[in-house]
Design an enzyme around this catalytic site. Structure first.
Site, PDB file in Angstrom:
ATOM      1  N   ASP A  34       0.823  -1.232   0.000  1.00 44.20           N
ATOM      2  CA  ASP A  34       0.000   0.000   0.000  1.00 44.20           C
ATOM      3  C   ASP A  34       0.844   1.264   0.000  1.00 44.20           C
ATOM      4  O   ASP A  34       0.309   2.374   0.052  1.00 44.20           O
ATOM      5  CB  ASP A  34      -0.938  -0.003   1.214  1.00 44.20           C
ATOM      6  CG  ASP A  34      -0.173  -0.096   2.533  1.00 44.20           C
ATOM      7  OD1 ASP A  34       1.070  -0.153   2.489  1.00 44.20           O
ATOM      8  OD2 ASP A  34      -0.818  -0.104   3.596  1.00 44.20           O
ATOM      9  N   ARG A  93      16.350  26.362   0.512  1.00 42.05           N
ATOM     10  CA  ARG A  93      16.115  27.563  -0.302  1.00 42.05           C
ATOM     11  C   ARG A  93      14.795  28.255   0.020  1.00 42.05           C
ATOM     12  O   ARG A  93      14.664  29.449  -0.171  1.00 42.05           O
ATOM     13  CB  ARG A  93      16.210  27.213  -1.798  1.00 42.05           C
ATOM     14  CG  ARG A  93      17.659  26.991  -2.220  1.00 42.05           C
ATOM     15  CD  ARG A  93      17.780  26.656  -3.683  1.00 42.05           C
ATOM     16  NE  ARG A  93      17.222  25.355  -3.978  1.00 42.05           N
ATOM     17  CZ  ARG A  93      17.087  24.861  -5.197  1.00 42.05           C
ATOM     18  NH1 ARG A  93      17.465  25.573  -6.238  1.00 42.05           N
ATOM     19  NH2 ARG A  93      16.599  23.669  -5.390  1.00 42.05           N
ATOM     20  N   GLN A  94      13.829  27.493   0.510  1.00 43.52           N
ATOM     21  CA  GLN A  94      12.554  28.141   0.900  1.00 43.52           C
ATOM     22  C   GLN A  94      12.735  28.617   2.343  1.00 43.52           C
ATOM     23  O   GLN A  94      12.318  27.965   3.300  1.00 43.52           O
ATOM     24  CB  GLN A  94      11.403  27.140   0.750  1.00 43.52           C
ATOM     25  CG  GLN A  94      10.014  27.723   0.998  1.00 43.52           C
ATOM     26  CD  GLN A  94       9.451  28.536  -0.171  1.00 43.52           C
ATOM     27  OE1 GLN A  94       9.975  28.488  -1.276  1.00 43.52           O
ATOM     28  NE2 GLN A  94       8.416  29.307   0.065  1.00 43.52           N
ATOM     29  N   HIS A 126      22.506  25.898   1.930  1.00 49.38           N
ATOM     30  CA  HIS A 126      22.124  27.172   1.310  1.00 49.38           C
ATOM     31  C   HIS A 126      21.648  28.141   2.395  1.00 49.38           C
ATOM     32  O   HIS A 126      20.457  28.192   2.712  1.00 49.38           O
ATOM     33  CB  HIS A 126      21.042  26.944   0.257  1.00 49.38           C
ATOM     34  CG  HIS A 126      20.763  28.182  -0.530  1.00 49.38           C
ATOM     35  ND1 HIS A 126      21.511  28.561  -1.607  1.00 49.38           N
ATOM     36  CD2 HIS A 126      19.854  29.151  -0.363  1.00 49.38           C
ATOM     37  CE1 HIS A 126      21.067  29.697  -2.073  1.00 49.38           C
ATOM     38  NE2 HIS A 126      20.045  30.083  -1.333  1.00 49.38           N
ATOM     39  N   ASP A 167      25.281  34.686  -8.633  1.00 50.73           N
ATOM     40  CA  ASP A 167      24.331  35.541  -7.896  1.00 50.73           C
ATOM     41  C   ASP A 167      24.945  35.939  -6.566  1.00 50.73           C
ATOM     42  O   ASP A 167      25.977  35.410  -6.159  1.00 50.73           O
ATOM     43  CB  ASP A 167      22.984  34.841  -7.699  1.00 50.73           C
ATOM     44  CG  ASP A 167      23.111  33.488  -7.028  1.00 50.73           C
ATOM     45  OD1 ASP A 167      24.127  33.260  -6.349  1.00 50.73           O
ATOM     46  OD2 ASP A 167      22.207  32.659  -7.191  1.00 50.73           O
ATOM     47  N   LYS A 190      21.593  38.646  -9.820  1.00 48.36           N
ATOM     48  CA  LYS A 190      20.571  37.776 -10.437  1.00 48.36           C
ATOM     49  C   LYS A 190      19.171  38.216 -10.036  1.00 48.36           C
ATOM     50  O   LYS A 190      18.929  38.572  -8.896  1.00 48.36           O
ATOM     51  CB  LYS A 190      20.800  36.327  -9.982  1.00 48.36           C
ATOM     52  CG  LYS A 190      19.758  35.344 -10.471  1.00 48.36           C
ATOM     53  CD  LYS A 190      20.186  33.903 -10.222  1.00 48.36           C
ATOM     54  CE  LYS A 190      19.638  33.344  -8.940  1.00 48.36           C
ATOM     55  NZ  LYS A 190      19.994  31.950  -8.724  1.00 48.36           N
ATOM     56  N   ARG A 192      15.399  36.579 -10.092  1.00 47.27           N
ATOM     57  CA  ARG A 192      14.673  35.336 -10.370  1.00 47.27           C
ATOM     58  C   ARG A 192      13.202  35.656 -10.598  1.00 47.27           C
ATOM     59  O   ARG A 192      12.561  36.270  -9.751  1.00 47.27           O
ATOM     60  CB  ARG A 192      14.848  34.342  -9.212  1.00 47.27           C
ATOM     61  CG  ARG A 192      14.194  33.013  -9.465  1.00 47.27           C
ATOM     62  CD  ARG A 192      14.460  31.991  -8.371  1.00 47.27           C
ATOM     63  NE  ARG A 192      15.756  31.330  -8.435  1.00 47.27           N
ATOM     64  CZ  ARG A 192      16.085  30.391  -9.317  1.00 47.27           C
ATOM     65  NH1 ARG A 192      15.222  30.018 -10.237  1.00 47.27           N
ATOM     66  NH2 ARG A 192      17.278  29.837  -9.289  1.00 47.27           N
ATOM     67  N   ASP A 217      29.042  27.823  -7.960  1.00 44.39           N
ATOM     68  CA  ASP A 217      27.787  28.035  -7.227  1.00 44.39           C
ATOM     69  C   ASP A 217      27.588  26.885  -6.239  1.00 44.39           C
ATOM     70  O   ASP A 217      28.226  25.837  -6.367  1.00 44.39           O
ATOM     71  CB  ASP A 217      26.609  28.111  -8.213  1.00 44.39           C
ATOM     72  CG  ASP A 217      25.428  28.900  -7.642  1.00 44.39           C
ATOM     73  OD1 ASP A 217      25.501  29.347  -6.486  1.00 44.39           O
ATOM     74  OD2 ASP A 217      24.426  29.068  -8.364  1.00 44.39           O
ATOM     75  N   THR A 222      18.051  23.326 -11.884  1.00 42.93           N
ATOM     76  CA  THR A 222      17.603  23.258 -13.282  1.00 42.93           C
ATOM     77  C   THR A 222      18.719  23.706 -14.233  1.00 42.93           C
ATOM     78  O   THR A 222      18.606  23.535 -15.445  1.00 42.93           O
ATOM     79  CB  THR A 222      16.403  24.190 -13.535  1.00 42.93           C
ATOM     80  OG1 THR A 222      16.835  25.545 -13.335  1.00 42.93           O
ATOM     81  CG2 THR A 222      15.250  23.883 -12.605  1.00 42.93           C
TER      82      THR A 222
HETATM   83  C1  R5P Z   1      20.225  29.984  -5.448  1.00 44.00           C
HETATM   84  O1  R5P Z   1      20.361  31.037  -4.890  1.00 44.00           O
HETATM   85  C2  R5P Z   1      21.338  28.993  -5.559  1.00 44.00           C
HETATM   86  O2  R5P Z   1      22.536  29.486  -5.081  1.00 44.00           O
HETATM   87  C3  R5P Z   1      21.495  28.521  -6.985  1.00 44.00           C
HETATM   88  O3  R5P Z   1      21.980  29.559  -7.778  1.00 44.00           O
HETATM   89  C4  R5P Z   1      20.185  28.043  -7.540  1.00 44.00           C
HETATM   90  O4  R5P Z   1      19.589  27.190  -6.632  1.00 44.00           O
HETATM   91  C5  R5P Z   1      20.377  27.353  -8.849  1.00 44.00           C
HETATM   92  O5  R5P Z   1      19.135  26.936  -9.327  1.00 44.00           O
HETATM   93  P1  R5P Z   1      18.926  26.628 -10.850  1.00 44.00           P
HETATM   94  O6  R5P Z   1      20.027  25.702 -11.281  1.00 44.00           O
HETATM   95  O7  R5P Z   1      17.581  25.979 -10.921  1.00 44.00           O
HETATM   96  O8  R5P Z   1      18.959  27.935 -11.582  1.00 44.00           O
END
Ligand code: R5P
Length: 294
Positions: A34, A93-94, A126, A167, A190, A192, A217, A222
Site C-alpha cells: 500500500d 532555499r525556501q 544554502h 548571484d 541575479k 529570479r 555556485d 535546473t
Molecule cells: C540559489 O540562490 C542557488 O545558489 C542557486 O543559484 C540556484 O539554486 C540554482 O538553481 P537553478 O540551477 O535551478 O537555476
C-alpha cells in the site's frame, strides 16, 4: 560507531566507514504494497553511535521521510546517539514566505530533524536569509565547507582562469575560492522571475576576454542560473566556460542543457553522487566524525 545510509550517498558512506574503521551496515528500506514504508536495521545498535549518511537527493521528500524513520528506529533499538550526515541538506532555499500562504519548508524540515536526530553535519547548506544553522536548528548543527577542496581542484586543473559567482548568495563560495588561489572574481546580480527563469547582470567588471571562466555556485538544480551566467561570460569574450557546483542536482535534463549552452567542464563534489562528482568531500566528513570517536 555504526555508519548506515537510507540509499542515497551509499558510496560516500562506505568510504567514510572504511576510513574511520567503522562498520558500514546498510538499512533495508522497502514499501509495503500500500506504499507504507518498511525499514529494518541489519546490525545491533545497542549503545552505539549511529551515523546516517544521506543527502536529500534524489527525491528530497522520501529522503527526509526515510531519515526520520531511520533515526527514530535507531533510538528505539537502543542507539546512544544518532548523527545525521547530510552532505546536501535539502529544503534550505525556501527560507521565507515569498508569497502569502506558503510553507517555509526549511523550518519544517529543521523541526522534524530537531525532534529525531541528535546532531547534524552538513556541507555548504544554502544559507541566505538565515545567519547560521542555529536560526532553525536546536540540535548541534555543523556546517562544513568544500571551498578549499574546490579551490585546490581549480588550481590543479585550470590556467588563466577567473571565477564568476552567478548571484549574490554565491559570493561565499566564489570570492573565498578566488582569494585562496589568488585569481580575480566577480559576483553577478541575479533576478529570479520563476523556478525556471532568471536573468543576470555583471555589476563588477573584471577582465573576462580570453580567460577560462569557472562559474562557481552552491546548487545546480535546473541549470538556468549557470546557463545565464555562461551567456554573460561568452558575451564578454571568455575563452572557455566551466562550472563547479557543490551540489549537483541536475533536474529536468540540466546536464544536457548545460552542455548545449557550451559549458566545457561540469564538475561537482560527491555531496550528491553522480557522473560529475569529481571532488571528494569524504576527508571533510571523516575529520569531523573522528571527534565523535574520541
Ligand atoms: C540559489 O540562490 C542557488 O545558489 C542557486 O543559484 C540556484 O539554486 C540554482 O538553481 P537553478 O540551477 O535551478 O537555476
Amino acid at each position: 560507531m555504526i555508519i548506515t545510509s537510507c540509499g542515497n550517498s551509499v558510496v560516500l558512506a562506505k568510504k567514510i566507514a572504511k576510513q574511520l574503521k567503522c562498520k558500514f551496515s546498510p538499512l533495508t528500506i522497502k514499501s509495503f504494497p500500500d506504499g507504507d514504508i518498511y525499514l529494518k536495521y541489519n546490525t545491533n545498535l545497542k549503545k552505539q553511535k549511529v551515523v546516517i549518511v544521506q543527502s536529500f537527493q534524489p527525491h528530497a521528500d522520501m529522503s527526509l521521510f526515510d531519515i526520520i524513520f531511520a533515526a527514530e528506529t535507531a533510538k528505539d533499538l537502543g542507539a546512544k546517539k544518532v548523527i545525521l550526515v547530510a552532505p546536501y541538506l535539502g529544503y534550505m532555499r525556501q527560507d521565507k514566505r515569498f508569497h502569502s500562504g506558503e510553507c517555509i519548508s526549511s523550518r519544517v524540515m529543521a523541526k522534524l530533524l530537531n525532534n529525531s536526530v541528535d546532531k547534524l553535519i552538513t556541507i555548504d547548506p544554502h544559507i541566505h536569509r538565515y545567519k547560521s544553522l542555529k536560526d532553525i536548528f536546536t540540535i548541534p548543527a555543523v556546517n562544513l565547507t568544500a571551498n578549499n577542496l574546490i579551490a585546490d581542484y581549480i588550481e590543479k586543473h585550470f590556467k588563466n582562469e577567473v571565477i564568476i559567482g552567478p548571484d549574490w548568495e554565491s559570493y561565499q563560495w566564489a570570492e573565498a575560492i578566488a582569494k585562496r588561489i589568488n585569481v580575480e572574481a566577480t559576483v553577478l546580480k541575479k533576478e529570479r522571475f520563476s523556478s525556471r527563469h532568471v536573468e543576470v547582470k555583471i555589476v563588477k567588471k573584471i577582465p573576462i576576454s580570453m580567460k577560462n571562466v569557472v562559474i562557481v555556485d552552491d546548487i545546480i538544480s535546473t541549470g538556468h542560473t549557470v546557463i545565464e551566467a555562461a551567456k554573460k561570460a561568452k558575451q564578454f569574450g571568455a575563452r572557455s566556460i566551466s562550472v563547479i557546483g557543490v551540489h549537483g542536482l541536475f533536474v529536468e535534463n540540466a546536464l544536457m542543457k548545460l552542455r548545449k549552452a557550451g559549458i566545457k567542464n561540469i564538475i561537482t563534489t560527491n555531496c550528491i553522487e553522480g557522473k560529475t562528482a569529481k571532488i571528494d568531500v569524504g576527508s571533510l566528513l571523516v575529520r569531523e566524525l573522528k571527534k565523535e570517536k574520541r
